[in-house]
Design a protein around this motif. Sequence first.
Motif, PDB file in Angstrom:
ATOM      1  N   TYR A  59       0.837  -1.195   0.000  1.00  0.00           N
ATOM      2  CA  TYR A  59       0.000   0.000   0.000  1.00  0.00           C
ATOM      3  C   TYR A  59       0.875   1.249   0.000  1.00  0.00           C
ATOM      4  N   LEU A  60       0.472   2.226  -0.799  1.00  0.00           N
ATOM      5  CA  LEU A  60       1.039   3.574  -0.733  1.00  0.00           C
ATOM      6  C   LEU A  60       0.113   4.380   0.166  1.00  0.00           C
ATOM      7  N   LEU A  61       0.588   4.728   1.354  1.00  0.00           N
ATOM      8  CA  LEU A  61      -0.274   5.329   2.363  1.00  0.00           C
ATOM      9  C   LEU A  61      -0.429   6.839   2.165  1.00  0.00           C
ATOM     10  N   GLY A  62      -1.405   7.397   2.899  1.00  0.00           N
ATOM     11  CA  GLY A  62      -1.646   8.839   2.898  1.00  0.00           C
ATOM     12  C   GLY A  62      -2.788   9.235   1.990  1.00  0.00           C
ATOM     13  N   HIS A  63      -3.687  10.098   2.519  1.00  0.00           N
ATOM     14  CA  HIS A  63      -4.832  10.504   1.698  1.00  0.00           C
ATOM     15  C   HIS A  63      -5.396  11.876   2.080  1.00  0.00           C
ATOM     16  N   GLU A  64      -4.954  12.464   3.177  1.00  0.00           N
ATOM     17  CA  GLU A  64      -5.544  13.706   3.706  1.00  0.00           C
ATOM     18  C   GLU A  64      -4.589  14.851   3.381  1.00  0.00           C
ATOM     19  N   ALA A  65      -4.616  15.340   2.140  1.00  0.00           N
ATOM     20  CA  ALA A  65      -3.466  16.105   1.650  1.00  0.00           C
ATOM     21  C   ALA A  65      -3.836  17.354   0.863  1.00  0.00           C
ATOM     22  N   ALA A  66      -2.858  18.251   0.816  1.00  0.00           N
ATOM     23  CA  ALA A  66      -2.929  19.447  -0.028  1.00  0.00           C
ATOM     24  C   ALA A  66      -1.616  19.569  -0.797  1.00  0.00           C
ATOM     25  N   GLY A  67      -1.692  20.204  -1.950  1.00  0.00           N
ATOM     26  CA  GLY A  67      -0.490  20.388  -2.758  1.00  0.00           C
ATOM     27  C   GLY A  67      -0.773  21.229  -3.973  1.00  0.00           C
ATOM     28  N   VAL A  68       0.131  21.166  -4.937  1.00  0.00           N
ATOM     29  CA  VAL A  68       0.038  21.980  -6.154  1.00  0.00           C
ATOM     30  C   VAL A  68       0.039  21.060  -7.365  1.00  0.00           C
ATOM     31  N   VAL A  69      -0.859  21.331  -8.299  1.00  0.00           N
ATOM     32  CA  VAL A  69      -0.928  20.545  -9.529  1.00  0.00           C
ATOM     33  C   VAL A  69       0.313  20.826 -10.367  1.00  0.00           C
ATOM     34  N   GLU A  70       1.019  19.761 -10.706  1.00  0.00           N
ATOM     35  CA  GLU A  70       2.247  19.884 -11.493  1.00  0.00           C
ATOM     36  C   GLU A  70       2.000  19.699 -12.983  1.00  0.00           C
ATOM     37  N   ALA A  71       1.091  18.779 -13.326  1.00  0.00           N
ATOM     38  CA  ALA A  71       0.772  18.514 -14.734  1.00  0.00           C
ATOM     39  C   ALA A  71      -0.603  17.870 -14.798  1.00  0.00           C
ATOM     40  N   VAL A  72      -1.253  18.007 -15.968  1.00  0.00           N
ATOM     41  CA  VAL A  72      -2.580  17.416 -16.155  1.00  0.00           C
ATOM     42  C   VAL A  72      -2.596  16.604 -17.436  1.00  0.00           C
TER      43      VAL A  72
END
Length: 361
Positions: A59-72
Amino acid sequence: MPHEARAVVALKKGAPVEVLPILVPDPGPGEVLVSVQACGVCHTDLHYRDGAIGDAFPYLLGHEAAGVVEAVGPDVAEPAPGDYVVLAWRAPCGNCRSCRRGRPWYCFDSRNATQPMTLLDGAPLTPALGIGAFAEKTLVAAGQAVKVDPAARPEAAGLIGCGVMAGYGAAVHTGGVGSGDTVAVIGCGGVGNAAIAGASIAGARRVIAIDLDDGKLDAAERFGATDTVNSRGTDPVEAVRSLTGGHGADVVIDAVGRPETYRQGFYMRDLAGTLVQVGVPDPEMKIELPLIDLFARGGALKSSWYGDCLPRRDFPVLVDLFLRGKLDLERFVSETVTLDDLEAAFAKMRRGEVLRSVVSL
């Protein structure tokens, strides 16, 4: 070309997590690549680590997050590169039978990224709740990345992505708390205190916080509780009735998710009152209630899925409440840690020492 990033991985059931390099693909259709700035440490991640949710390791853990969109991806109109976003673990599809009936908060086909993130040897990772944000970068569906006001720092804003939204929504959306209501909240961790804050913002005239720990009850008062009950030495059902003129609360929110707290919540309601379960139970737990009491007491017994929220509608609203001083997200942040500190953060969470540890990247 894939991006290499450091990330927290649970390789096998119950084993300590490891910080490992992973590969994150460039976004394809309907996907966005996010540079993660902060991610809260939630009980759900611990459940994944311990194998209580599934066995799709690693499992890749972590889900409660904020950040910046790098690419779409090539077909993504929103969000755009450079947008500041909070990640949501539900992204309504718009096409399932629930969405077509105008109930997208129950979407039965929520969107996730389709490409896998992998270990360096190519082994696919299962991202927690379809996100996997204890990582320098993560790949999610475009609908999971919700643009919000960048004035809210990521350590606070990211908490909206799970615990705060779940608790706030349990009170405001699922429970329908309104002006003049009496509310009881069982369990004053992060989710419970968010429910207390939501009930207070919604206009409840009395918000009763119930917990076994006096420190948590003190914190609950700072989130808007008008009364507190330590259930270690007091019958919480009788205490709530005493505080509500002998009647019980209009809305009870169980933020613990155990048979004993659910039973307490059922009986501390007023007649025709509402009980909302938002605490996640162990799959083996069962509840037994007299059928005559289910009939005679009336009202509603509800489960709250992610606070019955619509992330694109609700996340910006909660950030605005924070920036206006109405919802104190900073108070939820007990400490900031690094990716390498996650096992220690899990231990503090097990012992009930923190509302939220937050990984800052």
